[in-house]
Design a protein around this motif. Structure first.
Motif, short mmCIF file in Angstrom:
data_model
loop_
_atom_site.label_atom_id
_atom_site.label_comp_id
_atom_site.label_asym_id
_atom_site.label_seq_id
_atom_site.Cartn_x
_atom_site.Cartn_y
_atom_site.Cartn_z
N ILE A 60 -0.68 7.16 -12.32
CA ILE A 60 0.73 6.81 -12.15
C ILE A 60 0.93 5.30 -12.26
CG2 ILE A 60 2.57 6.74 -10.41
CD1 ILE A 60 1.58 9.55 -9.56
N GLY A 61 -0.10 4.53 -11.89
CA GLY A 61 0.01 3.09 -12.04
C GLY A 61 -0.51 2.26 -10.89
N ALA A 62 -1.03 2.88 -9.82
CA ALA A 62 -1.61 2.09 -8.74
C ALA A 62 -2.76 1.25 -9.27
CB ALA A 62 -2.11 3.01 -7.63
N LEU A 63 -2.91 0.04 -8.73
CA LEU A 63 -4.01 -0.83 -9.16
C LEU A 63 -5.35 -0.25 -8.77
CD1 LEU A 63 -2.56 -4.32 -8.14
CD2 LEU A 63 -2.43 -3.17 -10.37
N ARG A 64 -5.40 0.44 -7.62
CA ARG A 64 -6.66 1.04 -7.16
C ARG A 64 -6.35 2.06 -6.09
NH1 ARG A 64 -12.06 -0.73 -6.09
NH2 ARG A 64 -13.20 1.15 -5.46
N GLY A 65 -7.01 3.18 -6.12
CA GLY A 65 -6.93 4.16 -5.06
C GLY A 65 -8.28 4.30 -4.39
N MET A 66 -8.28 4.57 -3.09
CA MET A 66 -9.54 4.67 -2.35
C MET A 66 -9.32 5.49 -1.09
SD MET A 66 -12.13 1.52 -1.40
CE MET A 66 -11.20 0.86 -0.02
N VAL A 67 -10.36 6.17 -0.65
CA VAL A 67 -10.33 6.84 0.65
C VAL A 67 -10.27 5.77 1.73
CG1 VAL A 67 -11.66 8.25 2.25
CG2 VAL A 67 -11.53 8.89 -0.16
N SER A 68 -9.44 5.97 2.73
CA SER A 68 -9.33 5.03 3.84
C SER A 68 -10.40 5.33 4.89
CB SER A 68 -7.94 5.14 4.48
OG SER A 68 -7.85 4.29 5.61
N VAL A 71 -5.46 5.54 0.22
CA VAL A 71 -4.57 4.39 0.10
C VAL A 71 -4.61 3.88 -1.33
CG1 VAL A 71 -4.76 3.75 2.52
CG2 VAL A 71 -6.37 2.78 0.89
N PHE A 72 -3.45 3.40 -1.79
CA PHE A 72 -3.31 2.91 -3.15
C PHE A 72 -2.74 1.50 -3.11
CE2 PHE A 72 -3.15 7.49 -3.28
CZ PHE A 72 -3.97 7.81 -4.35
N LEU A 73 -3.48 0.56 -3.66
CA LEU A 73 -3.02 -0.83 -3.72
C LEU A 73 -2.05 -1.00 -4.88
CD1 LEU A 73 -3.17 -3.80 -2.81
CD2 LEU A 73 -5.16 -4.06 -4.33
N CYS A 74 -0.93 -1.68 -4.61
CA CYS A 74 0.09 -1.91 -5.62
C CYS A 74 0.38 -3.40 -5.74
CB CYS A 74 1.36 -1.14 -5.27
SG CYS A 74 1.09 0.66 -5.17
N ALA A 75 1.04 -3.78 -6.80
CA ALA A 75 1.24 -5.19 -7.10
C ALA A 75 2.38 -5.81 -6.29
CB ALA A 75 1.51 -5.37 -8.60
N SER A 76 3.32 -4.99 -5.81
CA SER A 76 4.49 -5.50 -5.10
C SER A 76 5.14 -4.35 -4.34
CB SER A 76 5.50 -6.09 -6.09
OG SER A 76 6.02 -5.05 -6.93
N ASP A 99 8.20 -3.21 -4.86
CA ASP A 99 8.86 -2.34 -5.84
C ASP A 99 7.84 -1.44 -6.54
OD1 ASP A 99 11.36 -3.31 -5.26
OD2 ASP A 99 11.40 -4.74 -6.93
N HIS A 100 6.68 -2.01 -6.87
CA HIS A 100 5.63 -1.22 -7.52
C HIS A 100 5.15 -0.10 -6.59
CE1 HIS A 100 1.32 -0.99 -9.28
NE2 HIS A 100 2.12 -0.15 -9.90
N ALA A 101 5.01 -0.43 -5.30
CA ALA A 101 4.57 0.59 -4.34
C ALA A 101 5.57 1.74 -4.26
CB ALA A 101 4.37 -0.03 -2.96
N ARG A 102 6.85 1.41 -4.27
CA ARG A 102 7.86 2.47 -4.22
C ARG A 102 7.84 3.32 -5.49
NH1 ARG A 102 9.98 -1.54 -0.82
NH2 ARG A 102 10.65 -2.87 -2.55
N TRP A 139 0.83 -1.20 0.00
CA TRP A 139 0.00 0.00 0.00
C TRP A 139 0.86 1.25 0.00
CZ3 TRP A 139 -5.04 -1.12 -0.49
CH2 TRP A 139 -5.45 -2.41 -0.10
N VAL A 140 0.43 2.23 -0.73
CA VAL A 140 0.96 3.59 -0.62
C VAL A 140 -0.12 4.41 0.09
CG1 VAL A 140 1.66 5.68 -1.85
CG2 VAL A 140 2.41 3.42 -2.67
N VAL A 141 0.27 5.07 1.16
CA VAL A 141 -0.66 5.86 1.97
C VAL A 141 -0.30 7.33 1.83
CG1 VAL A 141 -1.53 6.28 4.30
CG2 VAL A 141 -0.87 3.96 3.61
N VAL A 142 -1.31 8.14 1.51
CA VAL A 142 -1.10 9.58 1.39
C VAL A 142 -1.98 10.27 2.44
CG1 VAL A 142 -1.15 11.59 -0.12
CG2 VAL A 142 -0.67 9.33 -1.08
N PRO A 143 -1.38 10.71 3.55
CA PRO A 143 -2.16 11.45 4.55
C PRO A 143 -2.51 12.84 4.03
CG PRO A 143 -0.07 10.64 5.45
CD PRO A 143 0.02 10.53 3.96
#
Length: 308
Positions: free
Chosen positions: A253-261, A268-273, A275-278, A177-181
């Motif tokens: 940018i490439g996240a599989l899915r973004g959603m409000v937490s 939060v953005f779901l990524c495949a791995s 490395d993908h999250a970074r 996950w990538v988290v953007v506060p």
């Protein structure tokens, strides 16, 4: 082995939560909304350090991206309330020195206050040598707040009732996950009120979580991305339209899915791995997001990390 009661201090770590599914029904007679949610604990943590003391005192240290104006006043913190409830249950004095190291975004839909309360219950139970049974600790947690039982349990779990009834579910993945506060928080009660305004005909029974549960059991990030759902997202986005742009940017940018937490405003953005999250995190940084956090899940609930 040194008896638990002889330990002068200890630290308990508790994780942030995200909601992979959040189905919300119309308010019950008691004012609470019925929920069907799938929680996941992710690797962003608050630490609660406790030590013996002749009085009761609580202090807080904040990560650089958390503003001190967002923290509840002394005495209103969920840690104070957790300590008071645990002490009252056992008929003992509320004594101790507590330091909360906060890294979970505040008022961000990630249950940072609930994590602190769960950590305090575990830490003080050990410090005071109370040996509270797990089922009693969970019941006390449910009295404090809807998300606190899950913060004790951790992992991935189905939450029902108002979210306080939790049971572990099959989860075959390691999810990144990538988290953007957000720079400014959102009030959870305000988001629920706005949900009621937007959806006055919401059903009594919340949307079920079958799709997310099946995706978790498969371990496939693409399936989970397609199944994620949050009934509060529309209310959060209506209150904070800028979040729609952020979600669109993350997915571009490439996240599989973004959603409000949860109730937001963290996204939060779901990524495949990993490395993908970074890669996604770097892309969002280039777009001007000031704080980007990368975490995986599921992780353990509140647990002792240091005994001295």
């Amino acid at each position: 082995m040194v008896p638990v009661s002889a330990l002068p201090e200890l630290t308990v770590r508790a994780p942030a939560k995200i909601n992979l599914h959040l189905g919300v029904g119309c308010p019950r007679p008691d004012g609470y909304h019925p929920l069907v949610t799938v929680y996941q604990a992710i690797g962003l943590y608050d630490d609660v350090w406790v030590a013996g003391h002749s009085s009761w005192e609580v202090d807080v240290r904040l990560a650089s991206y958390i503003r001190d104006t967002e923290i509840p006043r002394p005495g209103d913190n969920l840690v104070d309330k957790a300590a008071e409830l645990l002490a009252a249950h056992h008929g003992c004095q509320r004594l101790g020195s507590v330091m909360i190291d906060k890294a979970i975004p505040v008022a961000g839909g990630m249950a940072g206050g609930s994590a602190d309360a769960a950590a305090a219950l575990v830490a003080l139970d050990r410090l005071w040598d109370l040996r509270t049974p797990d089922n009693v600790l969970l019941a006390l947690a449910a009295r404090l707040g809807s998300d606190i039982p899950f913060a004790l349990v951790g992992g991935t779990a189905l939450g029902t009732g108002r979210g306080e009834q939790v049971e572990q579910v099959s989860d075959q993945g390691t999810w990144w996950w990538v988290v953007v506060p957000a720079e400014e928080g959102l009030s959870t009660p305000e988001v629920y009120r706005h949900f009621d305004l937007l959806f006055p005909d919401a059903p009594a029974d919340p949307a079920p979580a079958y799709g997310v549960l099946t995706a978790l059991a498969s371990g496939d990030p693409a399936r989970l991305a397609a199944a994620m759902h949050n009934d509060l997202e529309a209310a959060a986005l209506d209150l904070r339209p800028d979040l729609s742009d952020l979600i669109a940017e993350g997915e571009e940018i490439g996240a599989l899915r973004g959603m409000v937490s949860g109730s937001g405003p963290s996204c939060v953005f779901l990524c495949a791995s990993g490395d993908h999250a970074r890669e996604v995190a770097a892309g969002l940084t280039d777009r001007g997001c000031p704080v980007i956090l990368v975490a995986n899940g599921p992780v353990a609930g509140a647990h002792v990390v240091e005994l001295t």
